[in-house]
Design a protein around this motif. Structure first.
Motif, short mmCIF file in Angstrom:
data_model
loop_
_atom_site.label_atom_id
_atom_site.label_comp_id
_atom_site.label_asym_id
_atom_site.label_seq_id
_atom_site.Cartn_x
_atom_site.Cartn_y
_atom_site.Cartn_z
N UNK A 27 0.07 -6.55 -2.67
CA UNK A 27 -0.43 -7.20 -1.46
C UNK A 27 -1.75 -7.83 -1.86
N UNK A 28 -1.79 -9.16 -1.88
CA UNK A 28 -2.98 -9.84 -2.38
C UNK A 28 -4.16 -9.69 -1.43
N UNK A 29 -5.37 -9.86 -1.97
CA UNK A 29 -6.56 -9.91 -1.14
C UNK A 29 -6.41 -11.02 -0.11
N UNK A 30 -6.74 -10.72 1.13
CA UNK A 30 -6.56 -11.68 2.20
C UNK A 30 -5.19 -11.64 2.84
N UNK A 44 5.70 0.74 -8.04
CA UNK A 44 4.27 0.74 -7.78
C UNK A 44 3.93 -0.30 -6.72
N UNK A 45 3.12 0.11 -5.76
CA UNK A 45 2.61 -0.81 -4.74
C UNK A 45 1.09 -0.86 -4.89
N UNK A 46 0.58 -2.06 -5.19
CA UNK A 46 -0.86 -2.28 -5.34
C UNK A 46 -1.36 -3.04 -4.12
N UNK A 47 -2.31 -2.44 -3.40
CA UNK A 47 -2.86 -3.07 -2.20
C UNK A 47 -4.27 -3.58 -2.48
N UNK A 48 -4.39 -4.92 -2.54
CA UNK A 48 -5.71 -5.55 -2.61
C UNK A 48 -6.09 -6.16 -1.27
N UNK A 49 -5.18 -6.13 -0.31
CA UNK A 49 -5.43 -6.71 1.00
C UNK A 49 -5.58 -5.63 2.05
N UNK A 72 -7.79 -2.23 1.96
CA UNK A 72 -7.98 -1.41 3.16
C UNK A 72 -6.65 -0.84 3.61
N UNK A 73 -6.63 0.46 3.87
CA UNK A 73 -5.50 1.14 4.50
C UNK A 73 -5.99 1.64 5.84
N UNK A 74 -5.38 1.16 6.94
CA UNK A 74 -5.91 1.44 8.26
C UNK A 74 -4.81 1.82 9.25
N UNK A 75 -5.06 2.91 9.98
CA UNK A 75 -4.24 3.24 11.14
C UNK A 75 -4.95 2.63 12.34
N UNK A 76 -4.45 1.50 12.80
CA UNK A 76 -5.14 0.69 13.79
C UNK A 76 -4.49 0.87 15.16
N UNK A 77 -4.83 1.97 15.82
CA UNK A 77 -4.24 2.38 17.10
C UNK A 77 -2.79 2.83 16.97
N UNK A 78 -2.12 2.45 15.92
CA UNK A 78 -0.86 3.05 15.54
C UNK A 78 -1.13 4.03 14.42
N UNK A 79 -0.08 4.59 13.79
CA UNK A 79 -0.26 5.57 12.73
C UNK A 79 0.22 5.01 11.40
N UNK A 80 -0.41 5.48 10.33
CA UNK A 80 0.01 5.13 8.98
C UNK A 80 0.01 6.41 8.16
N UNK A 81 1.12 6.64 7.46
CA UNK A 81 1.27 7.87 6.66
C UNK A 81 1.64 7.52 5.23
N UNK A 95 -10.51 14.44 -4.91
CA UNK A 95 -11.52 13.37 -4.83
C UNK A 95 -10.83 12.05 -4.53
N UNK A 96 -11.26 11.42 -3.46
CA UNK A 96 -10.73 10.11 -3.06
C UNK A 96 -11.67 9.04 -3.57
N UNK A 97 -11.14 8.08 -4.33
CA UNK A 97 -11.96 7.02 -4.89
C UNK A 97 -11.34 5.67 -4.53
N UNK A 98 -12.21 4.67 -4.40
CA UNK A 98 -11.77 3.29 -4.27
C UNK A 98 -11.17 2.94 -2.93
N UNK A 99 -11.42 1.70 -2.50
CA UNK A 99 -10.81 1.17 -1.30
C UNK A 99 -11.42 1.72 -0.02
N UNK A 100 -10.89 1.20 1.09
CA UNK A 100 -11.30 1.61 2.42
C UNK A 100 -10.14 2.33 3.09
N UNK A 101 -10.43 3.47 3.71
CA UNK A 101 -9.44 4.31 4.40
C UNK A 101 -9.95 4.52 5.81
N UNK A 102 -9.22 3.98 6.78
CA UNK A 102 -9.78 3.90 8.14
C UNK A 102 -8.77 4.33 9.19
N UNK A 103 -9.32 5.06 10.18
CA UNK A 103 -8.60 5.36 11.41
C UNK A 103 -9.36 4.71 12.55
N UNK A 104 -8.65 3.90 13.32
CA UNK A 104 -9.31 3.12 14.36
C UNK A 104 -8.69 3.43 15.72
#
Length: 603
Positions: A27-30, A44-49, A72-81, A95-104
């Motif tokens: 998943x490309x940036x943007x 393998x799934x690489x997330x740059x977006x 960014x991996x985000x649960x945005x009012x829905x859920x992501x597992x 230890x969690x490294x790299x990227x953004x992990x968000x619950x919104x």
């Protein structure tokens, strides 16, 4: 690698069909990969977006062979597992490294391949119901022990975070209205660590601070004296307040004050003693108590000169050396005192312009103190100096001080013929009045305030009461009041500043605001866009208005207020009635769009 989402594109997973990758994919940036349903494929799934679970009450399930998140991996009012069978390269040995992990919002983000013990990524919890879980569905509140030097923990939207054991901060923890606590073993802020934002740092046991506790964007309540130790820094950024609980003694940390240091009332009479390293161009606020055993004392050492403001409660400023104090005092009112040592036969005080001259029995000036005469109305003030020769201290008090409270321009007032904007009313117009039924307007005061030039802009920034905050159509749309304008709730009057909750009632930083007030023959309650709020009560404070006649106060302060016996209902600023109203308005959600008013926002 196969690009399954390119820059600027969106691929949406549907619950019925899911999505299967058939080779190593990116998943490309943007790019945005969102929706709900199962994402499968032993590759393998690489997330740059951005990967977003954004369908309410549904799950975007990631069940690939390997997942690497650099975006960014985000649960945005829905859920992501991220399912437990996925090889998650970002998570190793807790230890969690790299990227953004968000619950919104109400979104639940589950990272099931392991528990998150150390954060060296960016973790964001946005909203009081937001949650991030690790192995076995355990919330990171119960597993996280360390925010590493590369780690960021963002607690936004009032999200509180209580760790089950202890928390070591080597990176950055940002608060936005919530509470950070570690009730069992406290919080340790390392030299590289920074706890910043607004809200409350409440360790429960102790804070060891060798890094920084930094107020930014609002008021941050720091741990009480005795709960914080170490040689770190306590800092208030510009336009922010750091509240230090006045329990007696001095904080060991260096203080950098470019905003406001609040000497906070802690339920007992106590002294905040600034005796360590101090720098910055900021000011002090004395958050007083309610009298008796509730009084806050701010003690400033020799050679520390900064502006000092009092709030409306009971406060005291203790100056160790008046000759080396060159700050200006604002908001000094009827319940406050200033104690000054070694003045020698000080018996009187006279205000000349903005200078308070303290004189001896022969009329000679002993000392002079700069008073912000625009922050209060001192036209009827009576000054009193009491000299205690036994300890060479003089105590200064004042009585007869008044101020004002107002509606912002654009507020619609109920009249027998309908709602009319307050700025369009004139003397003689009839308005609805709660106690009188109807009443004629006797006088209308107005004032255009340049908040940028005010010495304490928080005292004049408007408070926004969101539509329906007090009940259906109470108010019918957003209403802006000056901070000390009282609303009528539960058969009592409560200054609106005591009901600010960051949700339905908020204070707004603006460049300018135009205020109006309506005087009736007797103090009463008007309906401002459906919100019951007081009329003007004359206490000698007309000088705060442009059209008062005579000299106009240069910096009006609509936050400090003297309440007289002529009020139409009891005033409540503390206790169970205030708590009950606060609980009611906190539980409501704004439902109407914000409306325009006569002010310009801060850029």
């Amino acid at each position: 690698m196969t690009d399954i989402v390119s820059n600027g594109q969106t691929v949406t997973v549907t619950l019925a069909n899911g999505f299967s990758i058939t080779s190593n994919s990116t998943i490309d940036a943007g790019g945005l990969f969102d929706g709900a349903g199962a994402v499968t494929g032993a590759f393998t799934l690489l997330n740059d977006g951005t990967m977003s679970g954004d369908v309410s009450n549904q799950i975007l399930s990631i069940n690939t062979g390997t997942l690497t998140n650099s975006g960014t991996v985000i649960a945005n009012n829905g859920s992501l597992t991220v399912q437990s069978g996925v090889v998650l390269t970002n998570l190793s040995s807790g230890t969690l490294t790299g990227g953004v992990w968000e619950s919104n919002g109400t979104g639940a983000l589950a990272v099931l391949p392991g528990s998150i013990i150390t954060d060296n990524a960016t973790i964001t919890l946005n909203g009081t119901a937001s949650t991030i879980e690790g192995a076995s569905g355990t919330a990171i509140d119960n597993t996280l022990t360390t925010v590493g030097t590369a780690g960021v923990l963002n607690l936004l939207g009032g999200r509180s975070f209580a760790v089950s054991n202890s928390l070591v901060v080597g990176g950055t923890v940002t608060l936005a209205g919530g509470t950070l606590s570690a009730p069992t073993n406290g919080v340790t802020i390392n030299a590289t660590g920074d706890v910043l934002g607004f809200g409350t740092l409440d360790p429960g046991s102790a804070v060891v601070d060798t890094g920084k506790i930094e107020a930014s964007g609002g008021t941050l309540v720091a741990p009480g004296l005795g709960e914080v130790s170490g040689a770190g820094t306590l800092q208030a950024d510009a336009a922010a307040s750091l509240a230090l609980q006045a329990l007696g003694g001095a904080y060991a940390e260096s203080i950098v004050n470019n905003g406001t240091i609040d000497a906070a009332f802690a339920g007992i009479t106590g002294t905040l003693d600034i005796s360590g390293a101090y720098s910055g161009t900021g000011s002090f606020l004395i958050e007083g108590g309610t009298g008796g055993n509730g009084r806050t004392i701010l003690e400033l050492p020799a050679n520390l000169s900064a502006n000092v403001a009092f709030d409306t409660n009971v406060g005291e400023l203790l100056l160790d050396s008046v000759p080396t104090f060159h700050g200006t005092i604002a908001g000094f009112g009827n319940t406050d005192t200033i104690v000054m040592p070694n003045l020698g036969n000080a018996v009187n005080a006279t205000l000349s312009g903005s200078t308070l001259n303290i004189t001896n029995g022969s009329g000679g000036t002993v000392e002079a103190i700069a008073i912000n005469t625009s922050s209060m109305n001192y036209s009827e003030a009576i000054w009193n100096v009491t000299e205690n020769l036994g300890n060479s201290q003089a105590t200064l008090k004042v009585s007869g001080v008044t101020a004002a409270a107002c509606y912002a321009a654009g507020t619609r007032i109920k009249t027998p013929t309908g709602e009319i904007a307050v700025e369009h009313l004139v003397a003689g117009d009839m308005v609805h009045a709660h106690f009188a039924g109807t009443a004629a307007v006797v006088w209308i005061g107005h004032r255009h305030v340049d908040c940028r030039r005010h010495p304490k802009p928080a005292e004049v920034w408007p408070v926004r009461v969101s539509a329906h905050a007090f009940g259906p159509r109470m108010p019918s749309r957003d209403v802006l009041l000056s901070p000390d304008h009282a609303v009528f709730a539960g058969d009592v009057l409560i200054p609106i500043k005591h009901l600010i909750n960051g949700k339905t009632i908020t204070q707004e930083k603006v460049d300018t605001v135009t205020y109006y007030h309506l005087e009736l023959a007797e103090h009463d309650v008007l309906l401002a866009d459906g919100l019951p709020a007081e009329s003007y009560l004359e206490t000698g404070n007309r000088a705060a208005f442009d059209n008062a006649g005579g000299e106009v106060a240069l910096y009006p302060d609509f936050g400090m207020r003297r309440w007289e016996a002529f009020g139409c209902a009891p005033l409540v600023v503390t206790g169970p009635l205030l708590n009950a109203v606060n609980a009611s308005v906190r539980g409501r959600v704004p439902k109407a769009p914000r409306t325009n008013r006569t002010f310009r926002r801060v850029a």
